[in-house]
Scaffold this motif. Structure first.
Motif, PDB file in Angstrom:
ATOM      1  N   ASP A   1     -34.133 -41.622   7.673  1.00  0.00           N
ATOM      2  CA  ASP A   1     -32.397 -40.601   7.661  1.00  0.00           C
ATOM      3  C   ASP A   1     -31.544 -41.027   7.970  1.00  0.00           C
ATOM      4  O   ASP A   1     -30.214 -40.607   8.193  1.00  0.00           O
ATOM      5  N   ALA A   2     -31.708 -42.565   7.870  1.00  0.00           N
ATOM      6  CA  ALA A   2     -30.608 -43.402   9.251  1.00  0.00           C
ATOM      7  C   ALA A   2     -30.375 -44.504   8.167  1.00  0.00           C
ATOM      8  O   ALA A   2     -31.148 -45.958   8.490  1.00  0.00           O
ATOM      9  N   LEU A   3     -29.076 -44.585   8.396  1.00  0.00           N
ATOM     10  CA  LEU A   3     -28.660 -45.614   6.958  1.00  0.00           C
ATOM     11  C   LEU A   3     -28.768 -46.332   7.664  1.00  0.00           C
ATOM     12  O   LEU A   3     -29.051 -48.478   7.488  1.00  0.00           O
ATOM     13  N   ASP A   4     -28.039 -46.822   9.369  1.00  0.00           N
ATOM     14  CA  ASP A   4     -28.248 -47.985  10.069  1.00  0.00           C
ATOM     15  C   ASP A   4     -29.484 -48.669  10.110  1.00  0.00           C
ATOM     16  O   ASP A   4     -29.821 -49.758  10.251  1.00  0.00           O
TER      17      ASP A   4
ATOM     18  N   VAL B   1     -26.468 -31.287   5.046  1.00  0.00           N
ATOM     19  CA  VAL B   1     -26.330 -29.969   4.559  1.00  0.00           C
ATOM     20  C   VAL B   1     -26.235 -29.353   5.655  1.00  0.00           C
ATOM     21  O   VAL B   1     -26.440 -28.328   5.266  1.00  0.00           O
ATOM     22  N   ASP B   2     -26.734 -30.052   6.247  1.00  0.00           N
ATOM     23  CA  ASP B   2     -26.755 -29.148   7.413  1.00  0.00           C
ATOM     24  C   ASP B   2     -24.833 -28.375   8.653  1.00  0.00           C
ATOM     25  O   ASP B   2     -24.418 -28.192   9.003  1.00  0.00           O
ATOM     26  N   LEU B   3     -24.337 -29.765   8.199  1.00  0.00           N
ATOM     27  CA  LEU B   3     -22.823 -29.051   8.233  1.00  0.00           C
ATOM     28  C   LEU B   3     -23.236 -28.337   7.439  1.00  0.00           C
ATOM     29  O   LEU B   3     -21.747 -27.414   7.592  1.00  0.00           O
TER      30      LEU B   3
ATOM     31  N   ILE C   1     -37.901 -49.487   1.156  1.00  0.00           N
ATOM     32  CA  ILE C   1     -37.535 -48.736   2.392  1.00  0.00           C
ATOM     33  C   ILE C   1     -36.427 -47.142   1.638  1.00  0.00           C
ATOM     34  O   ILE C   1     -35.805 -47.143   1.301  1.00  0.00           O
ATOM     35  N   ARG C   2     -37.173 -46.072   1.544  1.00  0.00           N
ATOM     36  CA  ARG C   2     -36.359 -45.184   0.975  1.00  0.00           C
ATOM     37  C   ARG C   2     -35.497 -44.545   1.708  1.00  0.00           C
ATOM     38  O   ARG C   2     -36.015 -44.165   2.936  1.00  0.00           O
ATOM     39  N   TYR C   3     -33.857 -43.864   1.570  1.00  0.00           N
ATOM     40  CA  TYR C   3     -33.097 -43.467   2.525  1.00  0.00           C
ATOM     41  C   TYR C   3     -34.199 -41.404   1.866  1.00  0.00           C
ATOM     42  O   TYR C   3     -34.229 -41.443   0.869  1.00  0.00           O
ATOM     43  N   ASP C   4     -34.309 -40.589   3.527  1.00  0.00           N
ATOM     44  CA  ASP C   4     -34.912 -39.938   2.903  1.00  0.00           C
ATOM     45  C   ASP C   4     -34.623 -38.758   2.055  1.00  0.00           C
ATOM     46  O   ASP C   4     -33.003 -38.627   1.664  1.00  0.00           O
ATOM     47  N   ARG C   5     -35.211 -38.022   1.551  1.00  0.00           N
ATOM     48  CA  ARG C   5     -35.514 -36.875  -0.242  1.00  0.00           C
ATOM     49  C   ARG C   5     -34.358 -36.402   0.512  1.00  0.00           C
ATOM     50  O   ARG C   5     -33.840 -34.826  -0.355  1.00  0.00           O
ATOM     51  N   ASN C   6     -34.288 -35.533   2.047  1.00  0.00           N
ATOM     52  CA  ASN C   6     -33.814 -34.574   1.913  1.00  0.00           C
ATOM     53  C   ASN C   6     -32.796 -34.443   2.729  1.00  0.00           C
ATOM     54  O   ASN C   6     -31.905 -33.629   2.910  1.00  0.00           O
ATOM     55  N   GLN C   7     -32.164 -35.740   2.482  1.00  0.00           N
ATOM     56  CA  GLN C   7     -30.481 -36.235   2.504  1.00  0.00           C
ATOM     57  C   GLN C   7     -30.028 -35.899   1.108  1.00  0.00           C
ATOM     58  O   GLN C   7     -30.572 -36.493   0.216  1.00  0.00           O
ATOM     59  N   TRP C   8     -28.749 -35.289   0.809  1.00  0.00           N
ATOM     60  CA  TRP C   8     -27.385 -35.509  -0.311  1.00  0.00           C
ATOM     61  C   TRP C   8     -28.137 -36.634  -1.100  1.00  0.00           C
ATOM     62  O   TRP C   8     -28.224 -36.637  -2.562  1.00  0.00           O
TER      63      TRP C   8
END
Length: 300
Positions: free
Chosen positions: A218-221, A128-130, A188-195
Motif C-alpha cells: 500500500d506504499a507507492l514509494d 478510505v480512512d480519511l 508488484i500490485r498496489y494494494d486493492r484495499n486502496q481506491w
C-alpha cells in the motif's frame, strides 16, 4: 481551567515523557511539570504516574483524555466564531502520502501567506480512512483520491489532478508490448484495499490480463523503489511529483486507461466554514497559479 495546562497533560500522556512533551511544546520541562501539577491540583486527582522510565495516564487521566478532543474542538469553534466569519481558527485536515509531498506543501504555503490566522493540523492516512474520518466530523477537509461511489450532499468535492495509470519498469528492461510484459514478468500490485489499487485491479480485469503477482503493497514509494531494483513491473497512478529521487525507471502510458482523481473533499457547513473555504480556495488556486520555486545556488 487553562486550556494550555490541558494541552501539556495530553502531550505528556501521549508521548510518555515530560521532556518530550516540553520539546514538542517548545517549553522547558520545569514549565510542563508545573502546568501538570497545577491541573492535577485543580481537578483534585493525579493524572499521570511513572512506570519505569515512562509517564502513563492514571485511571483519572484516561477519563480526562477521553474528553479532551471534544474540549479542543469546542475551543477551535469558539475561536472561529469570534473571528466573525473571517478565516481564522484551527483546521483538522487529512492528506494521503502522495498529497503530503506533491500537493500540500504549496497549498499550505499559500494558506499561511493569505490567511495567517488559519492554523492547520494535518493527519496523514489512506483515502478510505480519511473519507470516513471526514464523514464522522473528525476532519474539516482532506486531500485524497476520489471515491468510486456517490457521496452525501453534506460534503463537497473538487478535482485537483487527473492521474492516469502508468506502467513502470526497470530502465534496463525493453518493453515493446506493455500487456505482454505484464503477463510475462513478475508483478508488484498496489494494494486493492486502496481506491487507487481498486482502479488498477479493474484495469487488469477489463483487459483480461493474468499477471504474475508476487507482492502487494500500500506504499507507492516502496513499489517504485522495488521496481527500480529489478524485482518486477507495476502499474501505479502518475501522482504529483516529487517521486523518490535517484531512480531509473521506464514510465509507459497504458492504452484505454481511466485516470485516478486526486482532489479536496470538505464539509459544506459548520462553525469553521470560513476557514474551510479559505483552505479550499488555496487548493484550487495553487494548482492554477503555483508559487514561484525558491531560488537555488550552486558552487561551481
Amino acid at each position: 481551567m487553562d486550556i494550555r495546562f490541558l494541552e501539556s497533560f495530553v502531550s505528556v500522556a501521549t508521548h510518555g515523557s515530560v521532556a518530550e512533551a516540553a520539546r514538542r511544546l517548545n517549553l522547558t520541562p520545569a514549565a510542563v511539570a508545573q502546568r501538570l501539577r497545577a491541573l492535577e491540583n485543580e481537578l483534585g486527582h493525579s493524572l499521570v504516574s511513572r512506570v519505569g522510565r515512562t509517564m502513563r495516564p492514571t485511571a483519572s487521566g484516561l477519563a480526562v483524555l477521553g474528553q479532551t478532543e471534544r474540549l479542543f474542538a469546542a475551543m477551535r469553534d469558539l475561536r472561529a466564531a469570534a473571528a466573525d466569519d473571517l478565516p481564522a481558527g484551527q483546521l483538522s485536515l487529512g492528506a494521503t502520502a502522495t498529497a503530503l509531498t506533491g500537493l500540500m506543501p504549496n497549498i499550505l504555503a499559500r494558506l499561511s501567506t493569505r490567511f495567517p490566522h488559519v492554523e492547520a493540523f494535518i493527519r496523514p492516512g489512506a483515502s478510505v480512512d480519511l473519507y470516513h474520518s471526514l464523514l464522522a466530523g473528525e476532519l474539516d477537509a482532506a486531500v485524497l483520491v476520489r471515491p468510486h461511489f456517490a457521496m452525501p450532499k453534506s460534503i463537497a468535492w473538487h478535482t485537483l489532478r487527473h492521474e492516469p495509470l502508468v506502467l513502470i519498469a526497470p530502465a534496463a528492461v525493453e518493453l515493446y508490448d506493455p500487456h505482454e510484459a505484464l503477463e510475462r514478468l513478475p508483478f508488484i500490485r498496489y494494494d486493492r484495499n486502496q481506491w487507487g489499487g481498486q482502479l488498477i485491479d479493474r484495469y487488469l480485469r477489463q483487459h483480461r490480463l493474468k499477471v504474475r503477482e508476487w507482492l502487494e503493497l500500500d506504499a507507492l514509494d516502496a513499489i517504485v523503489t522495488l521496481v527500480e531494483r529489478g524485482l518486477g513491473l507495476s502499474i501505479v497512478p502518475d501522482w504529483a511529483p516529487p517521486w523518490p529521487e535517484g531512480l531509473h525507471l521506464r514510465k509507459i502510458a497504458l492504452p484505454d486507461v481511466q485516470a485516478r482523481q486526486s482532489g479536496v473533499l470538505w464539509n459544506r457547513s459548520g462553525p469553521r466554514i470560513a476557514a474551510i473555504d479559505a483552505f479550499v480556495q488555496c487548493c484550487t488556486t495553487t494548482l492554477l497559479d503555483p508559487p514561484d520555486a525558491p531560488e537555488t545556488s550552486s558552487n561551481g
